[in-house]
Enzyme design. Structure first.
Site, mmCIF file in Angstrom:
data_model
loop_
_atom_site.group_PDB
_atom_site.id
_atom_site.type_symbol
_atom_site.label_atom_id
_atom_site.label_comp_id
_atom_site.label_asym_id
_atom_site.label_seq_id
_atom_site.Cartn_x
_atom_site.Cartn_y
_atom_site.Cartn_z
ATOM 1 N N HIS A 136 -27.209 -11.850 -19.771
ATOM 2 C CA HIS A 136 -26.930 -10.676 -20.588
ATOM 3 C C HIS A 136 -26.528 -11.122 -21.993
ATOM 4 C CE1 HIS A 136 -25.104 -6.859 -21.912
ATOM 5 N NE2 HIS A 136 -25.981 -6.327 -21.068
ATOM 6 N N HIS A 137 -27.020 -10.397 -23.004
ATOM 7 C CA HIS A 137 -26.826 -10.811 -24.395
ATOM 8 C C HIS A 137 -25.352 -10.777 -24.811
ATOM 9 C CE1 HIS A 137 -28.154 -11.906 -28.315
ATOM 10 N NE2 HIS A 137 -29.386 -11.453 -28.180
ATOM 11 N N SER A 138 -24.518 -10.071 -24.076
ATOM 12 C CA SER A 138 -23.099 -10.024 -24.407
ATOM 13 C C SER A 138 -22.438 -11.385 -24.250
ATOM 14 C CB SER A 138 -22.377 -9.007 -23.519
ATOM 15 O OG SER A 138 -22.523 -9.341 -22.147
#
Length: 527
Positions: A182-184
């Protein structure tokens, strides 16, 4: 000595744990029954570490981004070795062993909560029946499998990453590893840095990969006979930067409010961010790109943008020709392109002071210049879509456009806007701003620098590395990743918009060949 032993013997700076604040108890003296002192317990409430604004933004429904990294290996992948390796590297990183938990109501802040990781929940080895590939090629099977990954999200009850191991022989590799993150958790620079920290040179199992860094331009001294002219040039350059910055920020807000790209066959329809993506890649010669770069006195980025412009122009010319096929002779026309096509890309820019891939242990230092996380701005870069008689014109025009962008504060301002808007107006407003700007442009593009020598992923020699991302409201994303003497083009496409991504790869590859041939022909003519 096996690879994991090499990891333990090397003197590596340990990963720095992310310090989180927690509730603690302190004893404080007070009055007892006789007016003396007594001990009473008091809780000191402190904040736990929250996700930074850009990380939190990637959880908004219209902006739920994931990174996919495909690792082609030259040998079959041993899942047990991968699991052991991850335990000694990736799981030492706090982001990869923490949950992301909402604080308060839905849509509010989120915090990192350390958790115990079960490696079996993150390393996925699907059972592959050879009969599954009776009707399709192994390459298509891999494409279909990874495309299916884009239809699902990772369960929030575990850290938001996983790796899929596919022991399927393709035209380029004996097996494929697919990271889904996930890009977070971090941006491309962070995650490729982490990935490279998990690798070693195949020629030396104890040596980390060597990654080139960008050389800083030497600063001219004003203490010479041209001092006055130097000061005048600096002032003129500063004024030009201010002018360019003001124009670019105006264009940014104009794009948010009303300015849209032309509805070309590359432009995604509303809701494209929710659909599945197909990921394809093509390997080009980095030496060919360097040849063009050196002869034309440009950067590799300049050449890649020129190749991209040429490839997109040829692809669109063919697509427009197919649209006009009912008109007699339309597909035979050399130029089927409409006039004045507006086609822009959001070019992602690493905002860290130190450019290039960073040493992972350095990125985890509390006061390091290059920090872990999402430190990205972007610029809106226009592509001039047209057919040129001289292929080198594509590169010249690309250089002119990007040189102007370099002399602008656009990337810094977009980064600051991304940090300030959620603090002032909330995450929904920030997501709406980013979503609208990207929806009104056509594509995204980025370039990551890779290692100079062949590396092994926990002892498995790698044939290629192909990272990309999806979940944003655009039908086309082009990523460039260098590896040894290769440049890998990775396309992430919405198939409803771009049903033939391999033809777009063909156009990009052919464009580089035409540009290289033009360079060689020019050189031969000069001699």
């Amino acid at each position: 000595m096996n690879f994991l032993e090499g990891l333990s013997l090397r003197d590596i700076k340990p990963l720095k744990a992310i310090v989180t604040k927690s509730s603690s108890s302190i004893l404080k003296k007070g009055s007892d029954d006789n007016g003396g002192t007594r001990e009473e317990e008091k809780e000191e409430e402190e904040e736990e570490e929250l996700l930074d604004p850009s990380a939190r933004l990637f959880h908004e429904p219209k902006f739920n981004l994931y990174i996919i990294a495909m690792l082609g290996c030259k040998t079959k992948i041993n899942p047990n070795i991968i699991k052991d390796g991850l335990l000694t590297t990736v799981l030492k990183h706090p982001r990869f062993c923490s949950l992301q938990v909402e604080v308060g109501g839905k849509g509010g802040e989120m915090k990192w909560v350390p958790t115990e990781v079960n490696i079996e929940n993150h390393v996925i080895v699907p059972e592959i029946n050879p009969a599954m590939m009776d009707d399709i090629s192994p390459d298509r099977f891999i494409e279909d499998y990874i495309s299916e990954l884009s239809k699902t999200t990772i369960d929030m009850s575990k850290p938001l990453w996983e790796i899929h191991i596919l022991n399927v022989k393709t035209t380029e590799a004996e097996a494929i590893g697919v990271f889904k993150v996930h890009h977070s958790i971090g941006d491309g620079t962070s995650l490729v840095s982490l990935l490279l920290a998990c690798t070693r040179q195949t020629a030396d199992p104890n040596a980390l990969p060597t990654v080139p860094i960008t050389k800083k331009r030497p600063v001219r001294s004003s203490k010479n006979s041209e001092g006055v002219w130097w000061m005048f040039a600096e002032l003129w350059g500063f004024l030009a930067m201010v002018r360019n910055s003001l124009v670019d920020i105006f264009m940014f807000f104009a794009t948010f409010i009303f300015l849209k790209d032309t509805e070309t066959p590359l432009k995604g329809a509303p809701g494209v961010e929710y659909g599945s993506k197909r990921f394809v890649h093509r390997t080009l010669s980095l030496d060919d790109i360097k040849l063009v770069k050196n002869v034309m006195n440009m950067t590799i980025n300049d050449v890649l943008l020129g190749v991209t412009t040429a490839g997109l122009s040829n692809y669109l010319n063919r697509r427009y020709g197919l649209v006009k096929k009912n008109d007699q002779g339309a597909t035979e026309k050399r130029n089927n392109l409409p006039k004045d096509i507006r086609l822009r890309s959001t070019l992602l820019v690493n905002m860290r002071p130190s450019s290039g891939i960073q040493v992972l242990s350095d990125m985890m230092e509390e006061k390091a210049e290059a920090r872990w996380g999402n430190w990205i701005g972007y610029i809106l870069n226009p592509f001039t879509i047209s057919l040129r008689d001289d292929p080198l014109d594509y590169v010249r025009e690309a250089k002119t456009a990007i040189d102007r962008k370099k002399n602008s504060g656009e990337a810094l301002y977009t980064y600051l806007i991304g940090e300030l808007v959620p603090k002032l107006f909330g995450y929904k407003a920030s997501a709406a701003l980013s979503h609208r700007v990207l929806s009104n442009t056509t594509m995204s593009c980025s370039n990551l620098i890779g290692p100079l020598e062949e590396i092994g992923f926990y002892g498995h020699p790698m044939a290629y590395l192909a990272p990309t991302f999806y979940g944003h409201p655009q039908a086309l994303t082009i990523n460039y990743q260098s590896y040894v003497n290769k440049m890998i083009i990775i396309l992430a496409v919405d198939e409803r918009t771009i049903p033939d991504p391999h033809k777009l790869c063909d156009d990009l590859e052919e464009s580089l060949k035409l540009i290289k041939d033009a360079i060689l022909a020019k050189h031969e003519h000069a001699h």
